[in-house]
Design an enzyme around this catalytic site. Sequence first.
Site, PDB file in Angstrom:
ATOM      1  N   GLY A  14       0.843  -1.182   0.000  1.00 48.83           N
ATOM      2  CA  GLY A  14       0.000   0.000   0.000  1.00 48.83           C
ATOM      3  C   GLY A  14       0.881   1.237   0.000  1.00 48.83           C
ATOM      4  O   GLY A  14       2.047   1.191  -0.398  1.00 48.83           O
ATOM      5  N   ALA A  16       2.292   2.906   2.467  1.00 47.13           N
ATOM      6  CA  ALA A  16       3.449   2.838   3.363  1.00 47.13           C
ATOM      7  C   ALA A  16       4.505   1.867   2.852  1.00 47.13           C
ATOM      8  O   ALA A  16       5.688   2.202   2.753  1.00 47.13           O
ATOM      9  CB  ALA A  16       2.992   2.438   4.770  1.00 47.13           C
ATOM     10  N   VAL A  83       0.388 -13.043   3.405  1.00 52.85           N
ATOM     11  CA  VAL A  83       1.043 -13.327   4.681  1.00 52.85           C
ATOM     12  C   VAL A  83       0.054 -14.021   5.613  1.00 52.85           C
ATOM     13  O   VAL A  83      -1.080 -13.568   5.788  1.00 52.85           O
ATOM     14  CB  VAL A  83       1.568 -12.031   5.328  1.00 52.85           C
ATOM     15  CG1 VAL A  83       2.195 -12.325   6.688  1.00 52.85           C
ATOM     16  CG2 VAL A  83       2.582 -11.349   4.414  1.00 52.85           C
ATOM     17  N   GLU A 172     -16.868  11.852   0.929  1.00 50.80           N
ATOM     18  CA  GLU A 172     -16.285  11.822  -0.419  1.00 50.80           C
ATOM     19  C   GLU A 172     -17.093  10.914  -1.343  1.00 50.80           C
ATOM     20  O   GLU A 172     -17.290  11.229  -2.527  1.00 50.80           O
ATOM     21  CB  GLU A 172     -14.825  11.371  -0.355  1.00 50.80           C
ATOM     22  CG  GLU A 172     -13.906  12.409   0.271  1.00 50.80           C
ATOM     23  CD  GLU A 172     -12.463  12.248  -0.147  1.00 50.80           C
ATOM     24  OE1 GLU A 172     -11.833  13.265  -0.500  1.00 50.80           O
ATOM     25  OE2 GLU A 172     -11.954  11.107  -0.124  1.00 50.80           O
ATOM     26  N   ASP A 302      -1.517   1.773   8.127  1.00 60.08           N
ATOM     27  CA  ASP A 302      -2.784   1.543   8.816  1.00 60.08           C
ATOM     28  C   ASP A 302      -2.676   0.605  10.011  1.00 60.08           C
ATOM     29  O   ASP A 302      -3.604   0.543  10.821  1.00 60.08           O
ATOM     30  CB  ASP A 302      -3.818   0.988   7.832  1.00 60.08           C
ATOM     31  CG  ASP A 302      -4.198   2.002   6.770  1.00 60.08           C
ATOM     32  OD1 ASP A 302      -4.428   3.171   7.123  1.00 60.08           O
ATOM     33  OD2 ASP A 302      -4.266   1.632   5.589  1.00 60.08           O
ATOM     34  N   ALA A 319      -3.121   8.433   4.031  1.00 61.50           N
ATOM     35  CA  ALA A 319      -2.081   8.144   3.044  1.00 61.50           C
ATOM     36  C   ALA A 319      -0.872   9.051   3.242  1.00 61.50           C
ATOM     37  O   ALA A 319       0.281   8.622   3.075  1.00 61.50           O
ATOM     38  CB  ALA A 319      -2.644   8.302   1.637  1.00 61.50           C
ATOM     39  N   GLN A 320      -1.130  10.308   3.603  1.00 60.55           N
ATOM     40  CA  GLN A 320      -0.037  11.264   3.806  1.00 60.55           C
ATOM     41  C   GLN A 320       0.905  10.790   4.909  1.00 60.55           C
ATOM     42  O   GLN A 320       2.136  10.801   4.748  1.00 60.55           O
ATOM     43  CB  GLN A 320      -0.615  12.644   4.163  1.00 60.55           C
ATOM     44  CG  GLN A 320       0.438  13.699   4.388  1.00 60.55           C
ATOM     45  CD  GLN A 320      -0.138  15.062   4.784  1.00 60.55           C
ATOM     46  OE1 GLN A 320       0.593  16.027   4.951  1.00 60.55           O
ATOM     47  NE2 GLN A 320      -1.451  15.155   4.934  1.00 60.55           N
ATOM     48  N   LYS A 379      -6.924  18.864  -4.088  1.00 59.77           N
ATOM     49  CA  LYS A 379      -7.137  17.416  -3.977  1.00 59.77           C
ATOM     50  C   LYS A 379      -6.462  16.696  -5.140  1.00 59.77           C
ATOM     51  O   LYS A 379      -5.821  15.657  -4.954  1.00 59.77           O
ATOM     52  CB  LYS A 379      -8.629  17.111  -3.963  1.00 59.77           C
ATOM     53  CG  LYS A 379      -8.958  15.635  -3.769  1.00 59.77           C
ATOM     54  CD  LYS A 379      -8.637  15.173  -2.361  1.00 59.77           C
ATOM     55  CE  LYS A 379      -9.161  13.774  -2.103  1.00 59.77           C
ATOM     56  NZ  LYS A 379      -8.909  13.340  -0.729  1.00 59.77           N
TER      57      LYS A 379
END
Length: 402
Positions: A14, A16, A83, A172, A302, A319-320, A379
């Site tokens: 993802g 990260a 995993v 959203e 997450d 996400a940031q 955005k």
Amino acid sequence: MAQDRKKVLVLGAGYAGLQTVTKLQKELSADEADITLINKNKYHYEATWLHEASAGTLNYEDLIYPIESVIKEDKVKFINAEVTKIDRNAKKVETNHGIYDYDILVVALGFESETFGINGMKDYAFQIENIETARKLSRHIEDKFANYAASKEKDDKDLAILVGGAGFTGIEFLGELTERIPELCNKYGVDQNKVRVTCVEAAPKMLPMFSDELVNYAVNYLEDRGVEFKIATPIVACNEKGFVVKINDQEQQLEAGTAIWAAGVRGSKLMEESFEGVKRGRIVTKQDLTIEGHDDIFVIGDVSAFIPAGEERPLPTTAQIAMQQGEHVAKSIKNILNGQAATDFEYVDRGTVCSLGAHDGVGIVYGRDITGKKAAFMKKVIDTRAVFKIGGVGLAFKKGKF
């Protein structure tokens, strides 16, 4: 020599995990480390765009790209596997395609939907969780309009949509839905006045991260486009008819042909099976993003509950933050390989923007409130920057929002 290289194992591709790997392959030469990335899909998807694919305003293919297109094969080995177990004592990770050992482990297993034990929510409500759920939901919504148009005995419930949650994802998604509905009405000859969209939120306020002014802007925008809000209204169950809510201590059935749950996420369930002290799939990390007792294990994204020094609550899962953590961990791994220590993570908050469809939004950027087209533009910048950070100019040109 090759056998002396440290084994760096990254779980999850993802925001990260993939940021960690792409940063590592820039920072390290091929002979400095044996880097392996494990992910259950062969592709990465932009999770922050799922609301668009779920509503049908963006094709799901626009959200995804092959993982192998952004990694360097001479530096990173990609394993397409799921995993199943993390063995900290043996320093091994088990998957459905084999066992892999590590010297340094990066756990970035991502999120899944959290229904908080609400009866029937997993069985009867659509989730906004991954590419598969997005495709399923967008097809279902269109099918409801098509069936309504084709049937002789009209059932207005086919045109009723319930959305659980007025947080970021819910708002959203509603913004996209208000753009998709007129298109579907036009395509199938449906009277738009018959469409009912209701958003149900248990908390007394929606979008709690924003000021009242920004919240009111978003509410007014969506209400003007036909969305009805039921705030401070807990959902106690979900069934084949829709949501059961509690209003003034009385249970009430809200009926609709489509029920969508957008009110919660949690970290991977594998976290509870692998570590102690995990809550909702997240484990509290130390300031350098490793976990207590295991300096060789970084936990980010997450599944990480990072509490900044001097604070009491962990940072939200965005996400940031995930990408900043990935970048930081890559630098720390380079330090470790060079005989130095991992450094503490410091989050830089550049702002948050909540889209209201493609051309409007609300947000905070560097401490300033923004709305309307300016927010929508920011955005698109944020979305495109995320793609650029991982795949460079080429991927940003191909997948970006401009």
